[in-house]
Design a protein around this motif. Sequence first.
Motif, short mmCIF file in Angstrom:
data_model
loop_
_atom_site.label_atom_id
_atom_site.label_comp_id
_atom_site.label_asym_id
_atom_site.label_seq_id
_atom_site.Cartn_x
_atom_site.Cartn_y
_atom_site.Cartn_z
N THR A 1 39.83 39.16 41.27
CA THR A 1 41.14 39.71 40.97
C THR A 1 41.38 40.94 41.83
O THR A 1 40.55 41.84 41.89
CB THR A 1 41.23 40.09 39.48
OG1 THR A 1 40.99 38.93 38.70
CG2 THR A 1 42.59 40.66 39.14
N LYS A 2 42.50 40.92 42.52
CA LYS A 2 42.91 42.06 43.33
C LYS A 2 44.37 42.30 43.03
O LYS A 2 45.21 41.43 43.24
CB LYS A 2 42.68 41.79 44.81
CG LYS A 2 42.95 43.00 45.66
CD LYS A 2 42.39 42.83 47.05
CE LYS A 2 42.79 44.04 47.86
NZ LYS A 2 41.72 44.55 48.67
N LEU B 1 37.15 31.27 44.10
CA LEU B 1 36.11 31.10 45.10
C LEU B 1 36.35 29.76 45.79
O LEU B 1 36.55 28.74 45.16
CB LEU B 1 34.73 31.08 44.43
CG LEU B 1 33.55 30.72 45.32
CD1 LEU B 1 33.36 31.74 46.44
CD2 LEU B 1 32.28 30.61 44.48
N THR B 2 36.36 29.80 47.11
CA THR B 2 36.59 28.59 47.90
C THR B 2 35.43 28.40 48.86
O THR B 2 35.06 29.33 49.58
CB THR B 2 37.90 28.70 48.70
OG1 THR B 2 38.97 28.98 47.80
CG2 THR B 2 38.19 27.44 49.47
N ILE B 3 34.86 27.21 48.85
CA ILE B 3 33.79 26.85 49.77
C ILE B 3 34.25 25.61 50.52
O ILE B 3 34.67 24.63 49.90
CB ILE B 3 32.47 26.58 49.02
CG1 ILE B 3 32.01 27.87 48.34
CG2 ILE B 3 31.42 26.03 49.96
CD1 ILE B 3 30.83 27.69 47.42
N ILE C 1 41.76 37.25 51.06
CA ILE C 1 41.08 38.54 50.99
C ILE C 1 39.89 38.59 51.93
O ILE C 1 39.72 39.52 52.71
CB ILE C 1 40.62 38.85 49.55
CG1 ILE C 1 41.83 38.94 48.63
CG2 ILE C 1 39.83 40.15 49.51
CD1 ILE C 1 41.47 39.06 47.17
N VAL C 2 39.02 37.58 51.85
CA VAL C 2 37.81 37.57 52.68
C VAL C 2 37.34 36.13 52.85
O VAL C 2 37.47 35.32 51.94
CB VAL C 2 36.69 38.44 52.06
CG1 VAL C 2 36.27 37.91 50.71
CG2 VAL C 2 35.49 38.54 52.99
N MET C 3 36.84 35.85 54.04
CA MET C 3 36.29 34.54 54.31
C MET C 3 35.08 34.73 55.23
O MET C 3 35.20 35.33 56.29
CB MET C 3 37.32 33.64 55.00
CG MET C 3 36.88 32.22 55.19
SD MET C 3 36.68 31.26 53.67
CE MET C 3 38.30 31.31 52.95
N ALA D 1 26.78 31.94 54.54
CA ALA D 1 28.15 32.33 54.21
C ALA D 1 28.21 32.93 52.80
O ALA D 1 28.84 33.96 52.57
CB ALA D 1 29.09 31.13 54.32
N ALA D 2 27.52 32.31 51.85
CA ALA D 2 27.49 32.81 50.48
C ALA D 2 26.77 34.16 50.42
O ALA D 2 27.21 35.08 49.72
CB ALA D 2 26.82 31.80 49.55
N PHE D 3 25.69 34.31 51.15
CA PHE D 3 24.96 35.58 51.22
C PHE D 3 25.86 36.69 51.76
O PHE D 3 25.92 37.79 51.21
CB PHE D 3 23.73 35.38 52.12
CG PHE D 3 23.02 36.64 52.51
CD1 PHE D 3 22.27 37.36 51.59
CD2 PHE D 3 23.07 37.11 53.82
CE1 PHE D 3 21.60 38.53 51.96
CE2 PHE D 3 22.40 38.26 54.19
CZ PHE D 3 21.67 38.97 53.26
N GLY D 4 26.58 36.41 52.83
CA GLY D 4 27.51 37.39 53.39
C GLY D 4 28.58 37.78 52.39
O GLY D 4 28.98 38.95 52.31
N LEU D 5 29.05 36.83 51.61
CA LEU D 5 30.07 37.11 50.60
C LEU D 5 29.53 37.98 49.47
O LEU D 5 30.19 38.92 49.02
CB LEU D 5 30.63 35.79 50.06
CG LEU D 5 31.92 35.84 49.28
CD1 LEU D 5 33.04 36.53 50.06
CD2 LEU D 5 32.35 34.44 48.88
N VAL D 6 28.30 37.72 49.04
CA VAL D 6 27.68 38.56 48.01
C VAL D 6 27.56 40.00 48.52
O VAL D 6 27.91 40.95 47.81
CB VAL D 6 26.28 38.02 47.60
CG1 VAL D 6 25.52 39.04 46.75
CG2 VAL D 6 26.42 36.71 46.84
N LYS D 7 27.10 40.16 49.75
CA LYS D 7 26.98 41.51 50.31
C LYS D 7 28.34 42.19 50.43
O LYS D 7 28.48 43.36 50.12
CB LYS D 7 26.31 41.45 51.69
CG LYS D 7 24.83 41.20 51.60
CD LYS D 7 24.08 41.23 52.90
CE LYS D 7 24.78 41.85 54.05
NZ LYS D 7 23.98 41.93 55.27
#
Length: 109
Positions: A55-56, A63-65, A80-82, A91-97
């Motif tokens: 939520t922003k 979440l889209t993969i 927002i971010v991809m 890709a999932a690791f980068g998103l968590v960070k």
Amino acid sequence: MKDKLTMEQSQELIEIGIPRKNASEVFIIEGFMGNSYRPCFTLSDVLDLLPPTLTKRLDNWPLTIKRHGKEQWSAGYGPIVMMLEKELIDAAFGLVKWLHEEYDKPTAK
């Protein structure tokens, strides 16, 4: 397909506050004085850290993969971010960070 983070990537998650207990596997390091064990996060573990929606302001972004051809994966939340990587887990690791840097630690504890 890569299904586990490297030892260094797993350590990065621990350093940003992800509990060791969230890792379902371990790296075994053989040493002169005996073995030591380090947490190893799997693809399933990393995906479990991502909230289903972000939520922003007044918007909720799911979440889209996605897979892009045979060479790349993306994981993100709307515009927002991809994160785009060769491996889904990266890709999932980068998103968590990213979530931990940009938001107040919204991932699972």
